[in-house]
Design an enzyme around this catalytic site. Sequence first.
Site, PDB file in Angstrom:
ATOM      1  N   CYS A  20       0.837  -1.206   0.000  1.00  8.54           N
ATOM      2  CA  CYS A  20       0.000   0.000   0.000  1.00  8.54           C
ATOM      3  C   CYS A  20       0.873   1.257   0.000  1.00  8.54           C
ATOM      4  CB  CYS A  20      -0.913   0.018   1.222  1.00  8.54           C
ATOM      5  SG  CYS A  20      -2.071  -1.356   1.311  1.00  8.54           S
ATOM      6  N   CYS A  85     -25.311  39.289   0.548  1.00  8.11           N
ATOM      7  CA  CYS A  85     -25.867  38.842  -0.733  1.00  8.11           C
ATOM      8  C   CYS A  85     -25.149  37.590  -1.199  1.00  8.11           C
ATOM      9  CB  CYS A  85     -25.756  39.940  -1.786  1.00  8.11           C
ATOM     10  SG  CYS A  85     -24.061  40.288  -2.284  1.00  8.11           S
ATOM     11  N   CYS A  88     -21.468  37.811  -1.710  1.00  2.78           N
ATOM     12  CA  CYS A  88     -20.693  37.689  -0.468  1.00  2.78           C
ATOM     13  C   CYS A  88     -20.324  36.232  -0.231  1.00  2.78           C
ATOM     14  CB  CYS A  88     -21.486  38.208   0.722  1.00  2.78           C
ATOM     15  SG  CYS A  88     -21.944  39.947   0.623  1.00  2.78           S
ATOM     16  N   ASP A 497     -36.423  -3.581  -1.446  1.00  2.00           N
ATOM     17  CA  ASP A 497     -36.036  -4.840  -0.830  1.00  2.00           C
ATOM     18  C   ASP A 497     -37.303  -5.388  -0.163  1.00  2.00           C
ATOM     19  OD1 ASP A 497     -34.400  -6.854   0.459  1.00  2.00           O
ATOM     20  OD2 ASP A 497     -34.626  -5.664   2.288  1.00  2.00           O
ATOM     21  N   ASP A 693     -32.938  -1.850   3.809  1.00  4.18           N
ATOM     22  CA  ASP A 693     -32.677  -1.674   5.245  1.00  4.18           C
ATOM     23  C   ASP A 693     -31.482  -2.451   5.754  1.00  4.18           C
ATOM     24  OD1 ASP A 693     -33.896  -4.256   5.041  1.00  4.18           O
ATOM     25  OD2 ASP A 693     -34.305  -4.145   7.195  1.00  4.18           O
ATOM     26  N   ASP A 697     -28.052  -4.666   1.413  1.00  4.16           N
ATOM     27  CA  ASP A 697     -28.579  -3.671   0.462  1.00  4.16           C
ATOM     28  C   ASP A 697     -27.605  -2.515   0.233  1.00  4.16           C
ATOM     29  OD1 ASP A 697     -31.090  -4.969   0.206  1.00  4.16           O
ATOM     30  OD2 ASP A 697     -31.744  -4.076   2.099  1.00  4.16           O
TER      31      ASP A 697
END
Length: 804
Positions: A20, A85, A88, A497, A693, A697
């Site tokens: 890595c 505004c 800004c 699901d 849920d 999933d």
Amino acid sequence: METNSKILTIPLEGVHSEHCALIVDDTLAKTDGVVTHKVELNNQQAKIEVDPKQFKLAQLTSTIRDLGYDITTVKKSFPVEGMTCASCAVSVESILSFEEGIISSVVNYANATATVEYVPGIAKPENFKKAIQSIGYDLIITESESQEDEIAERHNEQFTALKRRTIAAAVFTLPVFVIGMFFMDMPYGNWIMWVFSTPVLFWFGKSFFINACKQLKHRKANMDTLVALSTGIAYLFSVFNTLNPEFWHSRGLHAHVYFEAATVVITFILLGKVLEERAKGNTASAIKKLVGLQPKTVIRLMKDGQQEEVKISSVILGDVLLAKPGEKIAVDGKVLSGSSFVDESMISGEPIPVAKNPNDTVFAGTINQKGSLQYTAQKIGSETLLAQIITMVQNAQGSKAPVQKLVDKIAGIFVPIVLVISILTLLVWVIFGGENGLTHGLLAMVTVLVIACPCALGLATPTAIMVGVGKGAEKGILIKDAESLELAKKVDTVIFDKTGTITEGKPSVVASLWKEAQPNHIAALYSIELQSEHPLAEAVVAQYSGTMPQPVSDFESITGFGVKATIDGEIYFVGNKRLLNENTITIDTHYAEFIAKHAELAHTLLYFAKGNTLLAILAVADKIKETSIAAVSELQKQGIEVIMLTGDNEETAASVAKTVGLNRFKASVLPEDKLAFIKTLQSEGKIVAMVGDGINDSAALAQANVSIAMGKGSDIAMDVAHMTIISSDLMKVPQAILLSKQTVATIKQNLFWAFIYNVIGIPIAAGILYPVNGFLLSPMIAGAAMALSSVSVVGNSLRLKLKK
């Protein structure tokens, strides 16, 4: 080392091996601006020497993340003060982007916050504050327990001061207006107007000139620049004419003064700011309500039985707390004793109080009803559900919808363009305006500067997003960012699901058929399912609770199939029919009638085998939610195709689909199958919303255009999802899509009126109608129109609250 180079220490995440480290090191070698580099594996950091002119930390961070690693960053929101505004906000965002160590910065004008992602150690909030202060604004970086209250108090003080300045300016403006409009020829009229107008501009309106000067130092311009230029030019021109009227008289012209225009413009703009701030405060009412749910104190029960009232901040995990009737639950916890009903509507959007008994979970901010509850603190501070909801809503309200990026670009160049238009207006009048060309040209230039305000443009999108996200939170729909809220209206396909989404997600064993119901076989099934994390396993464990467990070895969870384990040297299988097929286990005719009956009833069949012998089949039922049928019907009425994907067998899936009114479903799908199915739909041009849920999933949720998680599901699903339905009520899904349509429609209306205002207003202010009918717009009317444009945009956004 070059004299202009810098040494940076970059904290890394996920770099756990030499391989890595080599990959990251090779990436650093290819990064523009990196002179030398060294990855320190033990310290999880990289020390690099960079050329600041070429090196882009944000670009390096993006590249590192694409490789699957990360740079440790902090993401925080800071209140910004002094913005007037949209320009800004663009200026603040621009100045922050040049600060060393900042990965990204998003400034929201509507809720006056700057959300900054930065690398700690390289970037410091103190430096952000100095940079912001240098262009006339301020950043609040100090944190305290009462920070929200302190900020609210400061805002109230500033708002009160603004109202006082507006009232005082109006008092001084009134005589100037009366003399300038009706008694312009009265003796010493010009001198009287000069006396009254001076404090209006340079005391009550001094902030416009101070901020304009600060912007000028950094070669920037905003609304303050327009106001300061327009009123300043009108004032100076009037002073010159008051002191030297003969200059014009000798040329046969009248020495006009425009003190009334300058003062009325300042007063109207101040009044517009008062109305705008009040309206903007209403757009954040959802956050105020959520923050207001957090109690300040709580009763803590001591070990000796004594009660003491303590601040919420002093509560620690494990404390036993008391909620009396009518009091708010202070932190997330578990009920130890007592029973009551708790109103959770402020969190879930569900109006019916929820019964609470020992071992039930209670949430901070919910209201205890009649009984007293003793509960133990399990989550405190920022870990409570309410605190997480507040953070999510704040982040969503502060995020930018894709359309806002275009608006920001326009706002960034808007003021310079207006300045050019105003100068061209003056030149055209001087050249072609005849003997009154200069005075008319100056008046037209001032009017252009006054009427062309980017405020309405800047408020168009964020105010609608704030109201939309807030309304969603009040209804139990948590929206993670503005982009998903904008995109949800385009959804044409919703994927559900089954378990825990269409159904309750609380299965139970309703029937079983054993070949031989021997105690050792039941104990083996119980012991294996006790090791499993699958929802169906909980139903089996609950069915045979009290059975003495046996030692289990070689337990293996086979995703999408079931589990395999060894007990007393015997291999057991528990799972679906595919698991039997994979292991060449045959199903006796003894089970045929049982299988047919329960498959028709949409019951999930769980097969239990030892070796090659099927020992039992259990029928597990998962009740369909009461709102699932209505939710599917409502989505279909909106013209949205609804599809169900489930890992269950074909028969069970078909029965559930038939019950809820679905024409299309896929059964026996693995997590990767869900992902692939969504990719296929997207390749066909579909805008897909995934509703799920579970952990299985999460990949599909991440792939979907809009992902919606059930609040009672897994944390991973909620982390990935763009929206979360706290109550897990599927009727909230069509409501979320409808809310998106209403919000986007409001944004489009706001942008249309903001653009059309300037497209029509600027040419009229420049005098385009003068050759036609002699009409020349007064700066006073322009000032009022500018103020009302901002208020009308915010007011239109607030209409969202009234829509069903």
